[in-house]
Design an enzyme around this catalytic site. Structure first.
Site, PDB file in Angstrom:
ATOM      1  CG  ASP A 246       6.348  -6.769  -7.718  1.00  0.00           C
ATOM      2  OD1 ASP A 246       6.928  -7.693  -7.114  1.00  0.00           O
ATOM      3  OD2 ASP A 246       5.124  -6.747  -7.906  1.00  0.00           O
TER       4      ASP A 246
ATOM      5  CG  ASP B 167       1.106  -5.688  -7.821  1.00  0.00           C
ATOM      6  OD1 ASP B 167       0.151  -6.269  -7.280  1.00  0.00           O
ATOM      7  OD2 ASP B 167       2.272  -6.112  -7.725  1.00  0.00           O
TER       8      ASP B 167
ATOM      9  CG  ASP C 224       4.596 -12.703  -9.047  1.00  0.00           C
ATOM     10  OD1 ASP C 224       4.650 -13.307 -10.124  1.00  0.00           O
ATOM     11  OD2 ASP C 224       5.264 -13.028  -8.047  1.00  0.00           O
TER      12      ASP C 224
END
Length: 220
Positions: free
Chosen positions: A7, A182, A9
């Site tokens: 991922d 996250d 961001d």
């Protein structure tokens, strides 16, 4: 060969490039602050809470691309990279990526943020392959609409599997697979890999990771 998925961001970078891009355009007066700033913050809070309507958000996020010539957008993007993105690349990101590359793993960034914003970030991180939400184009300019399935939640799984199929690969092509994220929004894809890793996770993902004995790490 193994598979390493990242991922972007709040994982490889310590911030959200989608959110930052809109704020950057507001500062450039390409977007009206009064009309757009509160809405940008609202969408970001919805994303973090896991309640985001991706199509409503993309209508907000992609329309500005249609209001300006491609050359102007690319000039702004170059400035955006220098001012907003380079300073927030997480300290441990390059080491993590390099470790997987040295092991010969297939490395892919998979992100809900559109490819116009994220392609130069992937390039800066030395990751060749990018699966991102695709803004629709016509005659080299953006229409303000999305093309195909957004790379978000279950859409990440769909987009990845289509990408693998296009490259004559399947999940069975890899003995091991990692996904670093996250966000609670990435639980569908985290649940597909053999090695899910929570990176500086939000509270929901952290709790889920701890219950399932997934590694929890920080790149910051």
């Amino acid at each position: 060969m193994n598979l390493a998925l990242f991922d972007l961001d709040n994982t490889l970078i310590a911030g959200d490039s989608d959110f930052q891009w809109a704020q950057f355009l507001i500062e450039k007066k390409a977007l009206d602050r009064e009309l757009h700033e509160a809405r940008n913050i609202e969408f970001y809070e919805q994303y973090k809470a896991g309640t985001l309507d991706i199509h409503e958000f993309l209508d907000f996020q992609l329309k500005p691309l249609a209001r300006h010539p491609r050359a102007q957008l690319e000039a702004w993007r170059k400035e955006f990279m220098t001012q907003r993105i380079t300073p927030i690349i997480a300290r441990g990101t390059r080491e993590l990526v390099e470790r997987h590359k040295l092991d010969g793993d297939l490395c892919i960034i998979i992100t809900a943020t559109n490819s116009f914003v994220t392609a130069p970030i992937a390039h800066a991180l030395g990751i060749e392959h990018l699966i991102a939400t695709e803004p629709e184009e016509k005659d080299g300019e953006f229409t303000g609409r999305v093309s195909g399935t957004p790379s978000f939640r279950e859409g990440k799984v769909e987009r990845l599997e289509k990408w693998l199929d296009a490259h004559n690969l399947t999940w069975l092509s890899f003995l091991r697979s990692w996904f670093y994220s996250d966000s609670l929004n990435d639980l569908p894809l985290l649940s597909k890999v053999t090695h899910p890793v929570a990176v500086d996770p939000d509270p929901t993902l952290k709790s889920h990771a701890e219950r399932n004995n997934w590694p929890v790490i920080s790149l910051r």
